[in-house]
Write an enzyme that holds these catalytic residues in place. Sequence first.
Site, PDB file in Angstrom:
ATOM      1  CD1 TRP A  20       8.509  28.751  53.927  1.00 38.04           C
ATOM      2  CD2 TRP A  20       7.241  30.481  53.885  1.00 38.04           C
ATOM      3  NE1 TRP A  20       8.112  28.615  55.343  1.00 38.04           N
ATOM      4  CE2 TRP A  20       7.229  29.927  55.443  1.00 38.04           C
ATOM      5  CE3 TRP A  20       6.650  31.614  53.792  1.00 38.04           C
ATOM      6  CZ2 TRP A  20       6.589  30.436  56.428  1.00 38.04           C
ATOM      7  CZ3 TRP A  20       6.004  32.254  55.010  1.00 38.04           C
ATOM      8  CH2 TRP A  20       6.175  31.810  56.315  1.00 38.04           C
ATOM      9  CD  GLU A  33      13.796  29.118  57.723  1.00 37.63           C
ATOM     10  OE1 GLU A  33      13.745  29.301  58.764  1.00 37.63           O
ATOM     11  OE2 GLU A  33      12.958  27.940  57.352  1.00 37.63           O
ATOM     12  CG  LEU A  76       8.720  41.854  58.221  1.00 36.32           C
ATOM     13  CD1 LEU A  76       9.387  41.538  56.882  1.00 36.32           C
ATOM     14  CD2 LEU A  76       8.129  40.588  59.051  1.00 36.32           C
ATOM     15  N   GLY A  77      10.253  44.961  61.161  1.00 31.40           N
ATOM     16  CA  GLY A  77      11.613  45.198  62.102  1.00 31.40           C
ATOM     17  C   GLY A  77      12.751  44.759  61.812  1.00 31.40           C
ATOM     18  CE1 TYR A  78      15.029  42.818  66.849  1.00 30.72           C
ATOM     19  CE2 TYR A  78      12.885  41.954  66.104  1.00 30.72           C
ATOM     20  CZ  TYR A  78      13.537  42.410  67.048  1.00 30.72           C
ATOM     21  OH  TYR A  78      13.277  42.204  68.623  1.00 30.72           O
ATOM     22  CE1 TYR A 116      16.362  26.922  62.214  1.00 35.64           C
ATOM     23  CE2 TYR A 116      16.195  28.768  60.946  1.00 35.64           C
ATOM     24  CZ  TYR A 116      15.401  27.749  61.320  1.00 35.64           C
ATOM     25  OH  TYR A 116      14.281  27.352  61.099  1.00 35.64           O
ATOM     26  CG  ASP A 134      14.616  26.908  65.487  1.00 40.71           C
ATOM     27  OD1 ASP A 134      14.417  25.736  65.851  1.00 40.71           O
ATOM     28  OD2 ASP A 134      13.651  27.463  64.893  1.00 40.71           O
ATOM     29  CB  CYS A 187       6.981  21.749  72.169  1.00 42.92           C
ATOM     30  SG  CYS A 187       8.028  21.374  73.583  1.00 42.92           S
ATOM     31  CB  CYS A 203       8.089  14.168  76.575  1.00 38.59           C
ATOM     32  SG  CYS A 203       8.841  15.678  77.155  1.00 38.59           S
ATOM     33  CB  THR A 293      17.483  42.685  71.049  1.00 38.35           C
ATOM     34  OG1 THR A 293      16.960  42.800  69.537  1.00 38.35           O
ATOM     35  CG2 THR A 293      18.020  41.410  71.384  1.00 38.35           C
TER      36      THR A 293
HETATM   37 FE1  SF4 Z   1       7.084  19.478  74.649  1.00 40.27          FE
HETATM   38 FE2  SF4 Z   1       7.485  16.993  75.637  1.00 40.27          FE
HETATM   39 FE3  SF4 Z   1       4.967  18.563  75.972  1.00 40.27          FE
HETATM   40 FE4  SF4 Z   1       5.653  17.224  73.725  1.00 40.27          FE
HETATM   41  S1  SF4 Z   1       5.501  16.148  75.547  1.00 40.27           S
HETATM   42  S2  SF4 Z   1       4.855  19.439  74.051  1.00 40.27           S
HETATM   43  S3  SF4 Z   1       7.937  17.505  73.843  1.00 40.27           S
HETATM   44  S4  SF4 Z   1       6.917  19.375  76.720  1.00 40.27           S
END
Ligand code: SF4
Length: 332
Positions: A20, A33, A76-78, A116, A134, A187, A203, A293
């Site tokens: 997409w 989305e 997909l559910g929901y 969002y 999100d 992350c 970070c 949920t």
């Molecule tokens: Fe997440 Fe911080 Fe690790 Fe990057 S450094 S993956 S922002 S916890």
Amino acid sequence: MEFTDALIQWYDAHKRSLPWRGSGDAYAVLVSEIMLQQTRAAAVVPYYARFMAELPTVEALAACPEERLLKLWEGLGYYSRARNLKRCAEVVVREHGGQFPRTVAELKKLPGVGPYTAGAIASIVFHEPAPAVDGNVLRVMARLCEDGGNVTDPRVRDRWTAFLQDRMGDRPGDLNQAFMDLGSLVCLPKGPLCGDCPLQNQCGAFAHGAQGDYPNRGEKKTKRQEDLTVFAVKCGDSFLIRRRPPKGLLSGLYELPNRPGHLSQAEIGQALTDLGVRPVGAWEIVSRQHIFTHVVWHMQVVRLAAEQVEVPGCAWYTGSEPIPEAFSKCLT
Ligand code: SF4
């Protein structure tokens, strides 16, 4: 370097190739989305391809019978997401001549389109400098800034939206997608791959080894536990189904006949008689669980073969009825 610039640089080198992306089509972004809510991108890809092949335009979706739509959504559910998507398409066609509004403020007025999704469409398709906040964004920002705010609190979401609003730069759609990709690939909720992260040197959570402390999700509510006896009554390739009530969980979808509680052998025999089922041979019992949920179903599944006679209030599956996963998993 601003963290947003570092994120954009990383995105240019590492962005996911998703069907997409790059279409510039608000309808395609909307469908993707909505599918991506509650479902991982890799799992969405085949559903998205099938959906867009069958319903390539907002007009096609608006005109699609609900039964066919729910069949396309099967797996997909929901299912409320699919119904909202169709209601949204109907409004776009009826009130906007098939053209999506171009701003967050207008997009948010469409059925099923929250802040969002509106931010994602407005930024990706119409280049409005609008954040799309999100769970990925909240997780990254909470760790980056060691922010202990409860991310389930709408005020915390609003705070991050306002913070990012001023930092969207000249590639707002890409910045939002960069957050999506960083949250999905690096992350991660558990075990973030900080060694691969472009934000590592900025970070706070990484600096203090506190990645696991963020985000704060508040007290988890315990899910309601429900016991159910489900009848998987088969005749050849077909099986017995019926419609669920028009309101409540999985409203209006098909289900396998079922009763509350885990019935005893004698109660199972009586329930089958009450249903009007004519068993062929003995039944077997297996266990299945389905997690919604707010509810967990603990299902005692009674599997049996039966004569394909008319059963009041039920029908035999023909292959076209959408069967929610909670019940399809009882058949295998
Ligand atoms: Fe997440 Fe911080 Fe690790 Fe990057 S450094 S993956 S922002 S916890």
